[in-house]
Design a protein around this motif. Structure first.
Motif, PDB file in Angstrom:
ATOM      1  N   LEU A   1       0.954  -1.472  -0.003  1.00 25.39           N
ATOM      2  CA  LEU A   1      -0.018   0.083   0.090  1.00 25.39           C
ATOM      3  C   LEU A   1       0.824   1.368   0.009  1.00 25.39           C
ATOM      4  CD1 LEU A   1      -3.341   0.907   1.947  1.00 25.39           C
ATOM      5  CD2 LEU A   1      -1.040   2.182   2.444  1.00 25.39           C
ATOM      6  N   PHE A   2       0.366   2.170  -0.917  1.00 21.98           N
ATOM      7  CA  PHE A   2       0.969   3.397  -0.639  1.00 21.98           C
ATOM      8  C   PHE A   2      -0.041   4.675  -0.475  1.00 21.98           C
ATOM      9  CE2 PHE A   2       2.847   7.162  -3.234  1.00 21.98           C
ATOM     10  CZ  PHE A   2       3.937   7.563  -2.080  1.00 21.98           C
ATOM     11  N   TRP A   3       0.503   5.534   0.588  1.00 19.02           N
ATOM     12  CA  TRP A   3      -0.576   6.692   0.642  1.00 19.02           C
ATOM     13  C   TRP A   3       0.239   7.938   0.349  1.00 19.02           C
ATOM     14  CZ3 TRP A   3      -2.591   8.219   6.366  1.00 19.02           C
ATOM     15  CH2 TRP A   3      -3.307   9.253   5.888  1.00 19.02           C
ATOM     16  N   ASN A   4      -0.427   8.817  -0.408  1.00 17.47           N
ATOM     17  CA  ASN A   4      -0.043  10.144  -0.347  1.00 17.47           C
ATOM     18  C   ASN A   4      -0.979  11.073  -0.539  1.00 17.47           C
ATOM     19  OD1 ASN A   4       0.623  12.383  -2.864  1.00 17.47           O
ATOM     20  ND2 ASN A   4       2.198  12.365  -1.196  1.00 17.47           N
ATOM     21  N   GLY A   5      -1.018  12.143   0.205  1.00 14.64           N
ATOM     22  CA  GLY A   5      -1.824  13.087   0.341  1.00 14.64           C
ATOM     23  C   GLY A   5      -3.162  13.147   1.281  1.00 14.64           C
ATOM     24  N   PRO A   6      -3.356  14.244   2.121  1.00 16.80           N
ATOM     25  CA  PRO A   6      -4.384  13.865   3.184  1.00 16.80           C
ATOM     26  C   PRO A   6      -5.743  13.804   2.410  1.00 16.80           C
ATOM     27  CG  PRO A   6      -3.371  15.970   3.476  1.00 16.80           C
ATOM     28  CD  PRO A   6      -2.366  15.231   2.411  1.00 16.80           C
ATOM     29  N   LEU A   7      -6.768  13.555   2.939  1.00 17.23           N
ATOM     30  CA  LEU A   7      -8.224  13.226   2.259  1.00 17.23           C
ATOM     31  C   LEU A   7      -8.969  14.412   2.418  1.00 17.23           C
ATOM     32  CD1 LEU A   7      -8.401  10.364   0.827  1.00 17.23           C
ATOM     33  CD2 LEU A   7      -6.922  10.259   2.854  1.00 17.23           C
ATOM     34  N   GLY A   8      -8.688  15.439   3.077  1.00 14.76           N
ATOM     35  CA  GLY A   8      -9.354  16.531   3.172  1.00 14.76           C
ATOM     36  C   GLY A   8      -8.487  17.697   4.052  1.00 14.76           C
ATOM     37  N   LEU A   9      -9.260  18.767   4.304  1.00 16.46           N
ATOM     38  CA  LEU A   9      -8.562  19.932   4.968  1.00 16.46           C
ATOM     39  C   LEU A   9      -8.074  19.706   6.396  1.00 16.46           C
ATOM     40  CD1 LEU A   9      -8.071  23.043   4.159  1.00 16.46           C
ATOM     41  CD2 LEU A   9      -9.942  23.333   5.478  1.00 16.46           C
ATOM     42  N   TYR A  10      -7.233  18.488   6.366  1.00 16.59           N
ATOM     43  CA  TYR A  10      -7.112  18.013   7.793  1.00 16.59           C
ATOM     44  C   TYR A  10      -6.534  18.832   8.823  1.00 16.59           C
ATOM     45  CZ  TYR A  10      -1.861  17.916   7.369  1.00 16.59           C
ATOM     46  OH  TYR A  10      -0.634  18.253   7.139  1.00 16.59           O
ATOM     47  N   GLU A  11      -5.834  19.933   8.493  1.00 15.21           N
ATOM     48  CA  GLU A  11      -5.173  20.875   9.312  1.00 15.21           C
ATOM     49  C   GLU A  11      -6.251  21.805  10.129  1.00 15.21           C
ATOM     50  OE1 GLU A  11      -4.856  21.132   6.076  1.00 15.21           O
ATOM     51  OE2 GLU A  11      -2.653  21.659   5.500  1.00 15.21           O
ATOM     52  N   ARG A  12      -7.653  21.347   9.663  1.00 14.01           N
ATOM     53  CA  ARG A  12      -8.790  22.036  10.547  1.00 14.01           C
ATOM     54  C   ARG A  12      -9.547  20.865  11.158  1.00 14.01           C
ATOM     55  NH1 ARG A  12     -12.484  25.498   9.854  1.00 14.01           N
ATOM     56  NH2 ARG A  12     -12.368  25.227  12.209  1.00 14.01           N
ATOM     57  N   ASP A  13      -9.665  20.524  12.434  1.00  9.56           N
ATOM     58  CA  ASP A  13     -10.304  19.509  13.063  1.00  9.56           C
ATOM     59  C   ASP A  13     -11.696  19.031  12.518  1.00  9.56           C
ATOM     60  OD1 ASP A  13      -8.519  19.069  14.861  1.00  9.56           O
ATOM     61  OD2 ASP A  13      -9.176  20.129  16.635  1.00  9.56           O
ATOM     62  N   PRO A  14     -12.573  19.986  12.239  1.00 10.08           N
ATOM     63  CA  PRO A  14     -13.578  19.672  11.609  1.00 10.08           C
ATOM     64  C   PRO A  14     -13.799  18.700  10.256  1.00 10.08           C
ATOM     65  CG  PRO A  14     -13.985  21.667  11.913  1.00 10.08           C
ATOM     66  CD  PRO A  14     -12.617  21.440  12.504  1.00 10.08           C
ATOM     67  N   PHE A  15     -12.426  18.882   9.536  1.00  6.74           N
ATOM     68  CA  PHE A  15     -12.281  18.316   8.324  1.00  6.74           C
ATOM     69  C   PHE A  15     -11.060  17.169   8.316  1.00  6.74           C
ATOM     70  CE2 PHE A  15     -13.897  22.477   7.592  1.00  6.74           C
ATOM     71  CZ  PHE A  15     -15.054  22.321   7.456  1.00  6.74           C
ATOM     72  N   ALA A  16     -10.614  16.813   9.573  1.00  9.77           N
ATOM     73  CA  ALA A  16      -9.512  16.011   9.769  1.00  9.77           C
ATOM     74  C   ALA A  16     -10.056  14.447   9.815  1.00  9.77           C
ATOM     75  CB  ALA A  16      -8.973  16.089  10.921  1.00  9.77           C
TER      76      ALA A  16
END
Ligand code: ADP
Ligand code: MG
Length: 388
Positions: A308-323
């Motif tokens: 498995l390879f994972w690159n890039g957050p799935l949302g605006l993860y810097e903000r709690d509601p979107f993490a």
């Protein structure tokens, strides 16, 4: 990839080590020392054999000028703590007279850190003259700056043509881990792609998606694919210039691409969000995370992965509601029993913040470098280390 290992380097009085000590600073202190820690093993080894070690790195983008805010002084302090020995430091130009004096003073087992290589404009120009000045500081060059090997700069590339060059332990470990991912044959291979830009990632997608059974797409990257498919995405971040590219990729890999079926939307990044079906995004809304149903579907696809390879957050993860989406994927990757690799600056930060990095087979210290390596290219900072 077969690299000349540091273990086979001849003994020398002074080694010149290129490390990637490009760490985030805050109020003159190191905020995250992951990369400094990663550089310790090679430096310790060379000190341990009684050699002097001259370490060099860049930090940020000071644009070819000496600027105090970009000095490696805080890094020298942190490195001293980690090595439990004073690290000498030469502030200012990395090959200036102060630096030269410090190099000559260096005794056996001592460590000197040069200041920011990018204080000199010749660094990013891959200038052979600058490389020669650096090369005069050691007899053997050790490449250990995995995060910078995709750059053809004087300290990563030109220098290999001047000094006998060897791969340090971090570079060896990274290359081994990424090779194991791409050269492996265990199936299924699952790719998870998120983050902001498709243009940064097209070549990785093309290279790895041909092998992968499943490609899970989230983040703003998914917005571009949804947009290309004709799904209204409101005011979501997407790359309208890449719609044809997105269509082409979806056509080629339609059997394995999975886009979100539900998403978290909001009218403003500063507010909270709510889940909607992906077909129901309002014209004044933005998609800022994958929804709960998608998290479950992605988890089911992640768990059976053998690679498995994972690159890039799935949302605006810097903000709690979107993490939450990124966290759910981090948990699933941590629970996956296969060989799991996370690469990318933000993805590595997300997995570290979740406290799950220990449960991943390999977290790359290189963002751009790991992606470019996985595109199948021979990188400029590695080309000079290949065993002939
Ligand atoms: P990496 O550094 O892991 O390669 P990128 O730099 O490509 O990842 O992308 C990370 C950025 O993408 C983060 O700042 C994150 O907030 C942003 N991002 C991800 N999804 C969205 C989204 N739906 N809307 C806006 N920004 C997003
Ligand atoms: Mg990033």
């Amino acid at each position: 990839m077969n690299l000349r290992s540091l273990d086979r380097a001849p003994r020398a009085e002074r080694y010149l080590v290129r490390a990637d000590l490009n760490v985030p600073l805050q109020d003159g202190e190191v905020r995250d020392d992951t990369r400094i820690r990663a550089s310790v093993r090679t430096i310790e080894h060379l000190r341990g054999q009684g050699s002097a070690v001259v370490v060099m790195s860049h930090l940020g983008r000071p644009k070819g000028q000496v600027q105090e805010g970009f000095s490696l002084a805080p890094v020298a302090r942190r490195l001293s703590e980690l090595l439990s020995t004073p690290v000498r430091f030469a502030p200012g130009l990395p090959t200036g007279s102060d630096a030269r004096t410090e190099v000559l003073r260096l005794g056996p087992g001592e460590v000197l850190l040069l200041d920011n290589l990018r204080f000199d404009p010749r660094e990013t120009e891959d200038d052979p003259g600058f490389a020669a000045e650096l090369a005069s500081f050691g007899e053997i060059f050790v490449q250990d700056a995995f995060g910078a090997v995709h750059r053809a700069h004087a300290s990563t590339h030109a220098i290999c043509a001047i000094l006998p060059s060897y791969a340090g332990y971090l570079v060896q470990e990274e290359v081994l881990a990424l090779d194991r991912l791409v050269d492996g044959s265990e199936k299924p291979l699952v790719l998870i792609l998120g983050g902001a830009k498709i243009s940064d990632k097209i070549e990785v997608i093309e290279h790895l998606a041909t092998q992968a059974e499943t490609v899970l797409v989230g983040g703003a990257l998914a917005n571009t694919f949804l947009h290309a498919r004709g799904v209204p995405i409101g005011r979501s971040l997407s790359e309208s210039g890449e719609l044809d590219v997105a269509r082409g990729l979806m056509r080629r890999f339609s059997d394995r691409f999975r886009l979100p079926s539900d998403v978290i939307v909001s009218r403003a990044m500063t507010e909270g969000g709510h889940a909607v079906n992906v077909e129901e995004v309002g014209s004044d809304e933005m998609i800022l995370d994958i929804g709960p149903a998608t998290r479950r579907i992605f988890r089911e696809a992640i768990l059976p992965a053998r690679r498995l390879f994972w690159n890039g957050p799935l949302g605006l993860y810097e903000r709690d509601p979107f993490a939450e989406g990124t966290l759910a994927v981090a948990r699933a990757v941590a629970d996956c029993k296969g060989y799991t690799v996370v690469g990318g600056g933000d993805s590595a930060a997300a997995i570290a913040a979740s406290g799950l990095a220990e449960n991943v087979s390999h977290v790359s210290t290189g963002g751009g470098a790991s992606l470019e390596y996985l595109e199948g290219r021979t990188l400029p900072g590695i080309a000079g280390l290949l065993e002939r």
